[in-house]
Each structure stands twice: as C-alpha cells, then as structure tokens.
Design an enzyme around this catalytic site. Structure first.
Site, PDB file in Angstrom:
ATOM      1  CB  CYS A   9      28.277  42.632  15.731  1.00  0.00           C
ATOM      2  SG  CYS A   9      28.088  41.981  14.092  1.00  0.00           S
TER       3      CYS A   9
ATOM      4  CD  GLU B  47      26.380  48.432  17.230  1.00  0.00           C
ATOM      5  OE1 GLU B  47      25.753  49.201  17.909  1.00  0.00           O
ATOM      6  OE2 GLU B  47      26.721  47.273  17.510  1.00  0.00           O
TER       7      GLU B  47
END
Length: 253
Positions: free
Chosen positions: A17, A127
């Site tokens: 993240c 991601e």
C-alpha cells in the site's frame, strides 16, 4: 511541515500500500463518515473544500479519523508515521505501513497501538505486478466503488516545540486469495461495526484491540489495470483510473 516532505516511496516499493485514493468530494466525504457519527470540524479544523485525490503518496497530507474526547474528529495528517521521540523525519517514508501481526511488539508502533489508533478514509489502493522496469499498476477497490476505512495508527511529532505534526501509518495483513496474485499483503480494511471499538481510547487491553484486526476474508474487492501515469506522484487526476488494455496475442503479433 517541510521536514516531512521527503521523497515519496517509489511505486514499485516492497512496502504494501504505497499509494491509495479517495476520489470523493466534500459532500460525499461527509456522507461516507456519517455512519461513524464523526465530527468533521474539530481543532484543528479540517475544512472543505475536500478535493478528490487519485494518487495519494507517502509524506502527503490526508484526513484521518481519530478520537477527540468523547467524539470522533477528522483532521489532516501526514502519511508516514514519525514517532514523538524521533529526532527527525527520516523514517517517515519507511513507516507508511505497519504489519498487524507484529504491531504490538514493535518499538515504533506499540505505544500508538494502545491509545493512538485511527481510521484512514479511502476508496481504493494501487498495487503493481510484472517485472521490474515494466510494472503494471492495478487499482484495487470495491465493485460498488463505495468508500471504506483502513485501520491506522498515528503519532504527534514536534519538529519545533510549538509546531506539532500529526503523522500516521496504515496497518497491513495477508492478502485475500483473490488479491494474492498481485501482492502478498493488503491494507487492513476495518468493518464499520468495529470502527468505534478501534477508535475508543479507553480500550487498552492489547488482546481486545488486536482481536479487532482478526478479520474474515473480504472478497468484495476487485482489481483493474490502470494507467502507468500513476507511477509519477505529480499525476493526480481521474485519467489515472482509466482501464489500461492488456496486450493480447493478436496485438503482440
């Protein structure tokens, strides 16, 4: 706050993240947090207009929700936790995430876990997959695109005696089976029915607090490949979320 404006973590960081989104405006943000009975204009105030964000990066400001007396308040904080005892902000970009499995025993996070827990509003995160040098960004979000909250911790650092700086980190956990093919970790998405207990500063029992992080798999998230323009922190606009067509065999030939 200039001391916290470190170079953002690269998109292909090993940290989980490293970028996220909150693409709502002021009114939508208020509606999204009403379910928590959050007081939005505390001290210091977090005032509208709240601008939609499509590429929130480490060391940037973002609203967090925390306990303010007996109420909850939303206030700006800088992403990348700097401990109150830190001499400088060098670790800010390295402390954007905290592993939920070890947070209770970590020197950096054990104290904030006791009384400085927060929620981080979001509606998606990024991601990357593929080989280094040709990384494909994916936007991970709920299929209905509803906002949600990450479990977080905050601390208050004083770069100068009269200049408190609120900073935060996002907790992570093992990725669900559906997301593990992109990354082994994911942020802890806190269910609304556990949010008040997480924010409760009177909840000091470590086992009780940690049990709030023991969540069943949440399969409501989907992934879509998006524009590689998200790799650059300076890019922050709706076009980042345009679905990027993946090459097919015909296209390659």
């Amino acid at each position: 706050m200039d001391a916290l404006n470190a170079k953002a973590t690269p998109a292909y960081t090993d940290l989980m993240c490293g970028r996220f989104t909150l693409t709502v405006d002021s009114l939508e943000f208020i509606e999204a947090v009403k379910r928590l009975n959050v007081k939005l204009f505390g001290d210091p105030p977090f005032k509208p207009p709240f601008k939609p964000r499509f590429n929130i990066a480490p060391t940037q400001l973002h609203p967090i929700i925390l306990a303010d007396g007996e109420e909850f308040a939303a206030q700006p904080a800088r992403w990348g936790l700097v401990n109150f005892w830190a001499k400088d902000a060098k670790r800010a970009a390295r402390q954007i995430n905290a592993r939920s499995e070890t947070v209770a025993t970590s020197r950096a996070y054990a104290r904030p876990l006791k009384r400085q827990r927060c929620l981080v509003p979001a509606d998606g995160w990024y991601e990357w997959s593929g080989p280094k040098g040709n990384r494909q960004p994916h936007w991970i979000h709920r299929e209905d695109r509803e906002p949600f909250v990450f479990a977080g911790l905050y601390d208050i650092w004083h770069p100068e005696l009269d200049r408190p700086a609120t900073t935060f980190t996002i907790l992570t956990t093992d990725a669900t089976e559906a997301l593990a093919n992109i990354h082994a970790r994911m942020p802890v998405v806190m269910p609304i029915d556990r949010a008040e207990a997480w924010l409760d500063r009177g909840n000091l029992e470590s086992d009780a607090v940690l049990s709030l992080l023991d969540l069943p798999p949440d399969d409501s998230f989907i992934t879509v490949p998006v524009s590689s323009r998200v790799n650059a922190v300076r890019n922050d606009d709706p076009t980042l979320l345009q679905i990027e067509q993946q090459p097919t065999l015909d296209m390659v030939e």
